[in-house]
Every structure is written in C-alpha cells, then in structure tokens.
Design a protein around this motif. Structure first.
Motif, PDB file in Angstrom:
ATOM      1  N   LEU A   1       0.850  -1.175   0.000  1.00  0.00           N
ATOM      2  CA  LEU A   1       0.000   0.000   0.000  1.00  0.00           C
ATOM      3  C   LEU A   1       0.893   1.234   0.000  1.00  0.00           C
ATOM      4  O   LEU A   1       1.766   1.365   0.851  1.00  0.00           O
ATOM      5  N   CYS A   2       0.678   2.134  -0.975  1.00  0.00           N
ATOM      6  CA  CYS A   2       1.448   3.374  -1.077  1.00  0.00           C
ATOM      7  C   CYS A   2       0.658   4.508  -0.432  1.00  0.00           C
ATOM      8  O   CYS A   2      -0.570   4.423  -0.321  1.00  0.00           O
ATOM      9  N   PRO A   3       1.329   5.591  -0.051  1.00  0.00           N
ATOM     10  CA  PRO A   3       0.616   6.720   0.571  1.00  0.00           C
ATOM     11  C   PRO A   3      -0.524   7.260  -0.298  1.00  0.00           C
ATOM     12  O   PRO A   3      -1.539   7.702   0.219  1.00  0.00           O
ATOM     13  N   GLY A   4      -0.364   7.207  -1.614  1.00  0.00           N
ATOM     14  CA  GLY A   4      -1.389   7.735  -2.512  1.00  0.00           C
ATOM     15  C   GLY A   4      -2.477   6.731  -2.851  1.00  0.00           C
ATOM     16  O   GLY A   4      -3.415   7.030  -3.579  1.00  0.00           O
ATOM     17  N   GLY A   5      -2.369   5.513  -2.370  1.00  0.00           N
ATOM     18  CA  GLY A   5      -3.369   4.493  -2.673  1.00  0.00           C
ATOM     19  C   GLY A   5      -2.724   3.139  -2.856  1.00  0.00           C
ATOM     20  O   GLY A   5      -1.548   2.944  -2.588  1.00  0.00           O
ATOM     21  N   CYS A   6      -3.500   2.239  -3.361  1.00  0.00           N
ATOM     22  CA  CYS A   6      -3.069   0.856  -3.502  1.00  0.00           C
ATOM     23  C   CYS A   6      -2.267   0.662  -4.785  1.00  0.00           C
ATOM     24  O   CYS A   6      -2.683   1.074  -5.858  1.00  0.00           O
ATOM     25  N   CYS A   7      -1.119   0.029  -4.663  1.00  0.00           N
ATOM     26  CA  CYS A   7      -0.350  -0.385  -5.832  1.00  0.00           C
ATOM     27  C   CYS A   7      -0.835  -1.784  -6.203  1.00  0.00           C
ATOM     28  O   CYS A   7      -0.879  -2.670  -5.344  1.00  0.00           O
ATOM     29  N   PRO A   8      -1.205  -2.022  -7.448  1.00  0.00           N
ATOM     30  CA  PRO A   8      -1.756  -3.326  -7.815  1.00  0.00           C
ATOM     31  C   PRO A   8      -0.725  -4.457  -7.847  1.00  0.00           C
ATOM     32  O   PRO A   8      -1.080  -5.608  -8.042  1.00  0.00           O
ATOM     33  N   HIS A   9       0.545  -4.124  -7.644  1.00  0.00           N
ATOM     34  CA  HIS A   9       1.596  -5.151  -7.712  1.00  0.00           C
ATOM     35  C   HIS A   9       2.262  -5.319  -6.347  1.00  0.00           C
ATOM     36  O   HIS A   9       2.827  -4.366  -5.806  1.00  0.00           O
ATOM     37  N   ALA A  10       2.234  -6.499  -5.812  1.00  0.00           N
ATOM     38  CA  ALA A  10       2.840  -6.772  -4.509  1.00  0.00           C
ATOM     39  C   ALA A  10       4.352  -6.601  -4.568  1.00  0.00           C
ATOM     40  O   ALA A  10       4.994  -7.014  -5.536  1.00  0.00           O
ATOM     41  N   GLY A  11       4.897  -5.928  -3.575  1.00  0.00           N
ATOM     42  CA  GLY A  11       6.341  -5.782  -3.474  1.00  0.00           C
ATOM     43  C   GLY A  11       6.935  -4.689  -4.340  1.00  0.00           C
ATOM     44  O   GLY A  11       8.155  -4.554  -4.401  1.00  0.00           O
ATOM     45  N   TRP A  12       6.134  -3.911  -5.036  1.00  0.00           N
ATOM     46  CA  TRP A  12       6.668  -2.851  -5.878  1.00  0.00           C
ATOM     47  C   TRP A  12       7.004  -1.628  -5.051  1.00  0.00           C
ATOM     48  O   TRP A  12       6.558  -1.455  -3.926  1.00  0.00           O
ATOM     49  N   TYR A  13       7.786  -0.743  -5.637  1.00  0.00           N
ATOM     50  CA  TYR A  13       8.265   0.480  -5.005  1.00  0.00           C
ATOM     51  C   TYR A  13       7.213   1.589  -5.141  1.00  0.00           C
ATOM     52  O   TYR A  13       6.649   1.788  -6.225  1.00  0.00           O
ATOM     53  N   CYS A  14       6.932   2.331  -4.063  1.00  0.00           N
ATOM     54  CA  CYS A  14       6.015   3.475  -4.114  1.00  0.00           C
ATOM     55  C   CYS A  14       6.807   4.708  -4.548  1.00  0.00           C
ATOM     56  O   CYS A  14       7.767   5.101  -3.873  1.00  0.00           O
ATOM     57  N   CYS A  15       6.432   5.291  -5.670  1.00  0.00           N
ATOM     58  CA  CYS A  15       7.151   6.441  -6.204  1.00  0.00           C
ATOM     59  C   CYS A  15       6.891   7.696  -5.369  1.00  0.00           C
ATOM     60  O   CYS A  15       5.883   7.807  -4.671  1.00  0.00           O
ATOM     61  N   ALA A  16       7.807   8.654  -5.478  1.00  0.00           N
ATOM     62  CA  ALA A  16       7.748   9.882  -4.678  1.00  0.00           C
ATOM     63  C   ALA A  16       6.504  10.719  -4.955  1.00  0.00           C
ATOM     64  O   ALA A  16       6.077  11.498  -4.109  1.00  0.00           O
ATOM     65  N   ASP A  17       5.899  10.556  -6.139  1.00  0.00           N
ATOM     66  CA  ASP A  17       4.711  11.361  -6.466  1.00  0.00           C
ATOM     67  C   ASP A  17       3.451  10.853  -5.768  1.00  0.00           C
ATOM     68  O   ASP A  17       2.382  11.449  -5.882  1.00  0.00           O
ATOM     69  N   ASN A  18       3.567   9.743  -5.045  1.00  0.00           N
ATOM     70  CA  ASN A  18       2.424   9.127  -4.349  1.00  0.00           C
ATOM     71  C   ASN A  18       1.270   8.763  -5.282  1.00  0.00           C
ATOM     72  O   ASN A  18       0.146   8.589  -4.838  1.00  0.00           O
ATOM     73  N   THR A  19       1.539   8.672  -6.559  1.00  0.00           N
ATOM     74  CA  THR A  19       0.521   8.306  -7.541  1.00  0.00           C
ATOM     75  C   THR A  19       0.902   7.022  -8.265  1.00  0.00           C
ATOM     76  O   THR A  19       0.049   6.234  -8.624  1.00  0.00           O
TER      77      THR A  19
END
Length: 114
Positions: A1-19
């Motif tokens: 889970l990224c600050p901007g919402g859910c990332c559909p891929h497990a284990g991926w990196y949350c980018c700085a844009d929170n999108t």
C-alpha cells in the motif's frame, strides 16, 4: 500500500509522487516540479489544469476551448486532404503528359497536353 493508494503489484516500489508505483525507483516517472493535473504534470507551478486533461494554462480563460480545438483538428484534416488532392492532380497531369500508365478514362498526350 502506497501513501497515494493501492499499488496493484505486490512488493513494488512506491514512487515519490504518491501516484505511481514501479518495480524499482529507477522506473518511477520524474517528479513533477509544476502543477500535478489529472492528465499528468504541468511544467509550470501554480497553473490551471484545463478540462481537456491535455493542457494547462496560467488561467482558466487561457485554456483552449473544446470548440476551438475541434476546429483546429478539422482545419488540419482539410489541409491534409487539400495536399492529397493537389498531389493526385499533379501526378495525373504528369502521367497524361508522358503517356505513362494512363488510365482508360483519361486522354493521354505523348507529346504533352498543355
């Protein structure tokens, strides 16, 4: 889970844009230093995101209107059509003048038709 919402891929990196999220940080989009609009990054800070989700402008009044945009597209299409007609006409005249592959419906002049 990224600050901007859910990332559909497990284990991926949350980018700085929170999108966005990506396999690693190197694949993240460049950070937006201007205004973040629904259609992407506007390179100018504090600008207005136009309703077409393609443009941004210093004020809403400077956004291209949909009607103006559609007229420009039609003019571009008309110019393309005009160029095609002129090119076809020129090719037919050249064919008639030289009797090259002259269509049955055309009067060809081996010595020139002008």
């Amino acid at each position: 889970l990224c600050p901007g919402g859910c990332c559909p891929h497990a284990g991926w990196y949350c980018c700085a844009d929170n999108t966005h999220c990506s396999a690693d940080a190197a694949d993240c989009p460049s950070p937006c230093t201007g205004t973040m609009c629904p259609g992407g990054c506007c390179p100018h800070a504090g600008w207005y995101c136009c309703t077409d989700n393609t443009h941004c402008a210093s004020t809403a009044g400077n956004c291209p209107s949909v009607a103006t945009w559609e007229k420009l597209v039609k003019l571009a299409d008309m110019k393309t059509l005009e160029d095609a007609v002129v090119s076809t006409r020129d090719n037919l005249v050249k064919m008639a003048d030289t009797n090259q592959n002259c269509p049955d419906w055309m009067i060809c002049c081996p010595n020139g038709c002008r």
